[in-house]
Write a protein that holds these residues in place. Structure first.
Motif, PDB file in Angstrom:
ATOM      1  N   SER A   1       5.226 -17.724   0.298  1.00 58.71           N
ATOM      2  CA  SER A   1       5.133 -18.844   1.246  1.00 58.71           C
ATOM      3  C   SER A   1       3.725 -19.106   1.777  1.00 58.71           C
ATOM      4  O   SER A   1       3.388 -20.264   2.039  1.00 58.71           O
ATOM      5  CB  SER A   1       6.107 -18.648   2.409  1.00 58.71           C
ATOM      6  N   PRO A   2       2.843 -18.092   1.938  1.00 59.87           N
ATOM      7  CA  PRO A   2       1.499 -18.390   2.430  1.00 59.87           C
ATOM      8  C   PRO A   2       0.687 -19.323   1.527  1.00 59.87           C
ATOM      9  O   PRO A   2      -0.235 -19.990   1.996  1.00 59.87           O
ATOM     10  CB  PRO A   2       0.835 -17.012   2.516  1.00 59.87           C
ATOM     11  N   ILE A   3       1.031 -19.383   0.227  1.00 57.43           N
ATOM     12  CA  ILE A   3       0.271 -20.251  -0.684  1.00 57.43           C
ATOM     13  C   ILE A   3       1.122 -21.360  -1.308  1.00 57.43           C
ATOM     14  O   ILE A   3       0.597 -22.221  -2.015  1.00 57.43           O
ATOM     15  CB  ILE A   3      -0.389 -19.426  -1.816  1.00 57.43           C
ATOM     16  N   ARG A   4       2.415 -21.362  -1.052  1.00 58.26           N
ATOM     17  CA  ARG A   4       3.320 -22.311  -1.700  1.00 58.26           C
ATOM     18  C   ARG A   4       2.892 -23.765  -1.479  1.00 58.26           C
ATOM     19  O   ARG A   4       2.920 -24.586  -2.410  1.00 58.26           O
ATOM     20  CB  ARG A   4       4.738 -22.094  -1.185  1.00 58.26           C
TER      21      ARG A   4
ATOM     22  N   CYS B   1       9.183 -19.405  -6.147  1.00 59.48           N
ATOM     23  CA  CYS B   1       8.331 -19.266  -7.341  1.00 59.48           C
ATOM     24  C   CYS B   1       8.733 -20.246  -8.438  1.00 59.48           C
ATOM     25  O   CYS B   1       9.915 -20.525  -8.637  1.00 59.48           O
ATOM     26  CB  CYS B   1       8.424 -17.851  -7.891  1.00 59.48           C
ATOM     27  N   ASP B   2       7.740 -20.719  -9.173  1.00 54.58           N
ATOM     28  CA  ASP B   2       8.002 -21.507 -10.375  1.00 54.58           C
ATOM     29  C   ASP B   2       8.214 -20.581 -11.568  1.00 54.58           C
ATOM     30  O   ASP B   2       8.959 -20.903 -12.485  1.00 54.58           O
ATOM     31  CB  ASP B   2       6.826 -22.451 -10.650  1.00 54.58           C
TER      32      ASP B   2
ATOM     33  N   SER C   1      -2.315 -14.387  -3.364  1.00 56.09           N
ATOM     34  CA  SER C   1      -1.773 -13.881  -2.107  1.00 56.09           C
ATOM     35  C   SER C   1      -1.171 -12.509  -2.379  1.00 56.09           C
ATOM     36  O   SER C   1      -0.407 -12.342  -3.334  1.00 56.09           O
ATOM     37  CB  SER C   1      -0.697 -14.841  -1.579  1.00 56.09           C
ATOM     38  N   GLY C   2      -1.523 -11.522  -1.557  1.00 51.63           N
ATOM     39  CA  GLY C   2      -1.016 -10.183  -1.809  1.00 51.63           C
ATOM     40  C   GLY C   2      -0.654  -9.433  -0.544  1.00 51.63           C
ATOM     41  O   GLY C   2      -1.294  -9.601   0.503  1.00 51.63           O
TER      42      GLY C   2
END
Length: 280
Positions: free
Chosen positions: A178-181, A227-228, A53-54
């Motif tokens: 958040s778009p890929i979480r 983030c992890d 995601s960017g």
């Protein structure tokens, strides 16, 4: 018994998530070359994202990497050009700068023409300027959507897609975690603009850019917490968003800081901590 249920639920959740590792890349103009250095360090440690995601510069890097280009290849492609090859001044009726050269560069260099042709699933984050909402592109023609993601209002003219005006995704989400979480087991985030530069040129263009950077910085706070593994490249603050002449130095900082971060999470056997589950 309760602990067994919790463990089982975690196992079930892990099964239904489609991606193991997600990578979120922030906006930041030329500071985005640090993304390439960070990607190089990840690759050298056997870590490759399953989805990217960017926003803005992060969308540019994400598009090239998702096409299959290596980090150093992307860097060299850009170093064959000067910033003047990509942008030029125009009469300030709708914007200060035009980006025809950059569009031609993307069209002639990106090997995929649509999101569907990419080797790695990719999300380009832009802002719907008409409705005032965040827009996550995952399908359709690639170049205009990447362009939309990095079109700073006033500085550049909005990109029109299907009759809608789009501008820089940093307006609402400069650090798109958040778009890929919710579709990834683990997310690595690289934020190349964790803070503002204290000194700046006192002209109308830089004042306009700095005004948006205040928003970019603020709306990244909550996503950083998702983030992890989080890398905030805080050693490149001296460079501005058009500073291509220092691309190699910026790249090196991304590489060095990601390398240091990965070293910090190694276990006693020299492997990336199992707790992160980052290795595919």
């Amino acid at each position: 018994m309760e602990n067994q249920i919790i463990k089982q639920n975690k196992k079930d959740i892990a099964k239904v998530l489609p991606y193991n590792i997600g990578l979120a890349l922030s906006g930041g103009g030329a500071k985005g070359f640090a993304h390439l250095g960070a990607l190089q360090a990840l690759e050298e440690n056997g870590i490759k994202p399953d989805i990217i995601s960017g926003t803005s510069a992060g969308a540019i890097v994400g598009a090239f990497y998702s096409c299959g280009f290596k980090p150093k290849e992307i860097l060299e492609l850009f170093m064959e050009h000067d910033v003047k090859d990509f942008i030029s001044f125009t009469l300030p009726k709708e914007a200060f700068l035009k980006y025809d050269g950059f569009r031609k560069f993307l069209e002639g260099t990106l090997t995929a023409k649509t999101f569907e042709e990419l080797k790695i699933p990719f999300c380009a984050v832009a802002a719907d300027f008409d409705m005032g909402v965040c827009k996550v592109f995952t399908e359709g023609e690639l170049v205009p959507r990447v362009m939309a993601s990095c079109t700073i209002p006033i500085v550049f003219k909005p990109i029109i897609i299907d009759g809608v005006r789009y501008v820089d995704g940093g307006l609402f989400k400069n650090f798109p975690v958040s778009p890929i979480r919710d579709v990834c087991r683990k997310v690595i985030g690289v934020n190349v603009c964790p803070k503002l530069v204290e000194e700046y040129d006192d002209n109308i263009l830089h004042v306009a850019v700095r005004s948006y950077q205040f928003m970019f910085k603020q709306n990244a706070v909550e996503d950083s917490k998702l983030c992890d593994l989080l890398l905030e490249v805080d050693s490149i603050d001296e460079y501005n968003i058009f500073d291509m002449k220092n691309a190699y130095k910026i790249y090196d900082q991304g590489y060095e800081q990601m390398t240091e971060l990965l070293e910090s999470v190694r276990d006693r056997n020299g492997k990336i901590s199992d707790k992160l589950n980052l290795l595919t």
